[in-house]
Scaffold this motif. Structure first.
Motif, PDB file in Angstrom:
ATOM      1  N   SER A 120       4.443   9.650   4.046  1.00  0.00           N
ATOM      2  CA  SER A 120       3.379   8.971   3.304  1.00  0.00           C
ATOM      3  C   SER A 120       2.370   9.951   2.714  1.00  0.00           C
ATOM      4  O   SER A 120       1.820   9.697   1.644  1.00  0.00           O
ATOM      5  N   THR A 121       2.136  11.039   3.393  1.00  0.00           N
ATOM      6  CA  THR A 121       1.157  12.021   2.916  1.00  0.00           C
ATOM      7  C   THR A 121       1.811  13.248   2.299  1.00  0.00           C
ATOM      8  O   THR A 121       1.121  14.190   1.917  1.00  0.00           O
ATOM      9  N   ARG A 159       5.006  13.274  -4.466  1.00  0.00           N
ATOM     10  CA  ARG A 159       4.406  11.960  -4.683  1.00  0.00           C
ATOM     11  C   ARG A 159       2.977  12.116  -5.115  1.00  0.00           C
ATOM     12  O   ARG A 159       2.309  13.108  -4.801  1.00  0.00           O
ATOM     13  N   ASP A 160       2.509  11.097  -5.843  1.00  0.00           N
ATOM     14  CA  ASP A 160       1.110  10.987  -6.248  1.00  0.00           C
ATOM     15  C   ASP A 160       0.660   9.603  -5.808  1.00  0.00           C
ATOM     16  O   ASP A 160       0.935   8.606  -6.491  1.00  0.00           O
ATOM     17  N   ASN A 161      -0.005   9.540  -4.681  1.00  0.00           N
ATOM     18  CA  ASN A 161      -0.393   8.231  -4.141  1.00  0.00           C
ATOM     19  C   ASN A 161      -1.422   7.530  -5.019  1.00  0.00           C
ATOM     20  O   ASN A 161      -1.499   6.303  -5.023  1.00  0.00           O
ATOM     21  N   THR A 182       0.861  -1.185   0.000  1.00  0.00           N
ATOM     22  CA  THR A 182       0.000   0.000   0.000  1.00  0.00           C
ATOM     23  C   THR A 182       0.892   1.227   0.000  1.00  0.00           C
ATOM     24  O   THR A 182       1.367   1.695   1.040  1.00  0.00           O
ATOM     25  N   PHE A 183       1.128   1.750  -1.187  1.00  0.00           N
ATOM     26  CA  PHE A 183       2.109   2.817  -1.384  1.00  0.00           C
ATOM     27  C   PHE A 183       1.832   4.014  -0.485  1.00  0.00           C
ATOM     28  O   PHE A 183       2.747   4.610   0.075  1.00  0.00           O
ATOM     29  N   SER A 184       0.558   4.342  -0.319  1.00  0.00           N
ATOM     30  CA  SER A 184       0.192   5.550   0.421  1.00  0.00           C
ATOM     31  C   SER A 184       0.459   5.445   1.926  1.00  0.00           C
ATOM     32  O   SER A 184       0.325   6.440   2.638  1.00  0.00           O
ATOM     33  N   ASP A 185       0.843   4.269   2.400  1.00  0.00           N
ATOM     34  CA  ASP A 185       1.105   4.085   3.835  1.00  0.00           C
ATOM     35  C   ASP A 185       2.549   4.352   4.231  1.00  0.00           C
ATOM     36  O   ASP A 185       2.856   4.387   5.430  1.00  0.00           O
ATOM     37  N   ASN A 191       0.696   5.611  -7.238  1.00  0.00           N
ATOM     38  CA  ASN A 191       1.747   4.807  -6.579  1.00  0.00           C
ATOM     39  C   ASN A 191       3.138   5.248  -7.025  1.00  0.00           C
ATOM     40  O   ASN A 191       4.036   4.422  -7.239  1.00  0.00           O
TER      41      ASN A 191
END
Length: 119
Positions: free
Chosen positions: A53-54, A72-74, A28-31, A77
């Motif tokens: 992560s954010t 980043r662009d969650n 889970t990339f956003s974590d 990913n």
């Protein structure tokens, strides 16, 4: 399985720009926070930039501050490293890193992408 794959390296003249991408999969990339490192021939690997992560906290190697931007662009990913005003001393293999929990915390690395700054 967990994978990090970098894209976007190449040969650029001094003063030029490149944007590196790091695509994560298998987790889970956003974590997770993501970091960009670099390693030049004969030198130790060094941390270039990191992002939470954010995207709330960003840190940079002093020598790239003001020239490089991590983001980043969650939803995609993907983490990015925008590199402007490149110098010959930025020449290195750039690697994406994340510490992922898969039963225990493990260090994961991409294969790296070569950035060469030369006229």
């Amino acid at each position: 399985q967990v994978q990090l794959v970098e894209f976007g390296g190449g040969l650029v003249q001094p003063g030029g720009s490149l944007r590196l991408s790091c695509v994560g999969s298998g987790f889970t990339f956003s974590d997770y926070a993501v970091r960009w490192y670099r390693q030049a021939p004969g030198k130790e690997r060094e941390l270039v930039a990191g992002i939470t992560s954010t995207g709330g906290t960003i840190n940079y190697l002093e020598s790239v501050r003001g020239r490089f931007t991590i983001s980043r662009d969650n939803a995609k990913n993907t983490a990015y490293l925008q590199m402007n005003s490149l110098k010959s001393e930025d020449t290195a293999v750039y690697l994406c890193n994340a510490v992922i929990w898969d039963g225990r915390f493990r260090d994961y690395w991409g294969q790296g992408t070569q950035v060469t700054v030369s006229s």
